[in-house]
Motif scaffolding. Sequence first.
Motif, PDB file in Angstrom:
ATOM      1  N   LYS A  24       0.815  -1.218   0.000  1.00  0.00           N
ATOM      2  CA  LYS A  24       0.000   0.000   0.000  1.00  0.00           C
ATOM      3  C   LYS A  24       0.846   1.264   0.000  1.00  0.00           C
ATOM      4  N   GLU A  25       2.136   1.120   0.372  1.00  0.00           N
ATOM      5  CA  GLU A  25       2.986   2.306   0.486  1.00  0.00           C
ATOM      6  C   GLU A  25       3.548   2.786  -0.851  1.00  0.00           C
TER       7      GLU A  25
ATOM      8  N   ALA B 161       5.118  13.184  -4.935  1.00  0.00           N
ATOM      9  CA  ALA B 161       4.659  11.821  -5.165  1.00  0.00           C
ATOM     10  C   ALA B 161       3.213  11.700  -4.733  1.00  0.00           C
ATOM     11  N   ALA B 162       2.441  10.983  -5.517  1.00  0.00           N
ATOM     12  CA  ALA B 162       1.036  10.799  -5.202  1.00  0.00           C
ATOM     13  C   ALA B 162       0.909  10.023  -3.903  1.00  0.00           C
ATOM     14  N   PRO B 163      -0.147  10.258  -3.147  1.00  0.00           N
ATOM     15  CA  PRO B 163      -0.315   9.537  -1.887  1.00  0.00           C
ATOM     16  C   PRO B 163      -0.475   8.059  -2.127  1.00  0.00           C
ATOM     17  N   ALA B 164      -0.233   7.299  -1.094  1.00  0.00           N
ATOM     18  CA  ALA B 164      -0.333   5.851  -1.200  1.00  0.00           C
ATOM     19  C   ALA B 164      -1.775   5.448  -1.417  1.00  0.00           C
TER      20      ALA B 164
ATOM     21  N   GLN C 176      -5.470   7.357  -0.564  1.00  0.00           N
ATOM     22  CA  GLN C 176      -6.466   7.670  -1.588  1.00  0.00           C
ATOM     23  C   GLN C 176      -7.825   7.132  -1.190  1.00  0.00           C
ATOM     24  N   GLU C 177      -7.855   5.938  -0.595  1.00  0.00           N
ATOM     25  CA  GLU C 177      -9.125   5.377  -0.175  1.00  0.00           C
ATOM     26  C   GLU C 177      -9.764   6.216   0.920  1.00  0.00           C
ATOM     27  N   GLU C 178      -8.931   6.767   1.829  1.00  0.00           N
ATOM     28  CA  GLU C 178      -9.474   7.606   2.893  1.00  0.00           C
ATOM     29  C   GLU C 178     -10.081   8.883   2.332  1.00  0.00           C
TER      30      GLU C 178
END
Length: 243
Positions: free
Chosen positions: A214-215, A232-235, A239-241
Amino acid sequence: MRSGVIAQKLGMTRIFTDAGEHVPVTVLKVDQCQVVAHRTMEKNGYTALQVGVGKAKVKNVSKAERGRFALAQVEPKRKLAEFRVTEDAVIPVGAEITADHFIAGQFVDVTGITTGKGFAGGMKRWNFGGLRATHGVSVSHRSIGSTGGRQDPGKTFKNKKMPGHLGVERVTTQNLRVVSTDVERGLILVEGAVPGVAGGWIYVRDAVKRKLPKEVPMPGAFRSGANDAAPAAPAVEAQEENA
């Protein structure tokens, strides 16, 4: 599904863990690995990124290829490859994918062209046992023996394992662990051996048989075309949060 990268194999070395154990690693260098073009469902029927690496001499690049590189505003590349991706993992054209595209601990699949061995005998090429080393054999100890039947079938079947050219084949090694990365020097250290010679081009992708951590950055870790470091895009979990 994220994009892969094209790296150059520098060779092998070893590193020591905190426990004092040594880990053999292959050093891969990611240098100016840029996105050259997109392949879309509407135009091409599939989604992919065309990635280029290495600096090519302009005299060795055709006018058509020069036009394509000029459209993407990138220098002519020595090596090009396509990586299939999902629509949510598309990286902008001109972006440079960095070494932290992969994280320590994740597994990758690596593809390369094996070392050429020239014309090899059956024992080296297919691991044959050879003939007896003592009684009854004269000057043919490494022979492969008979290759066909008698009057029936009266021939040697196709694909019979025999002496011939060995090496220079496209080979993929799966599930190699990423030990560490060095963004400043563009290095990826992968545990174990990677097919190919030192200086050869290696395709590195996320392992298809292992779960992606997930990281990892999504859609990837890259710098924008203007060489400004893009965040860098979030993990995946972040994104799910947000969703």
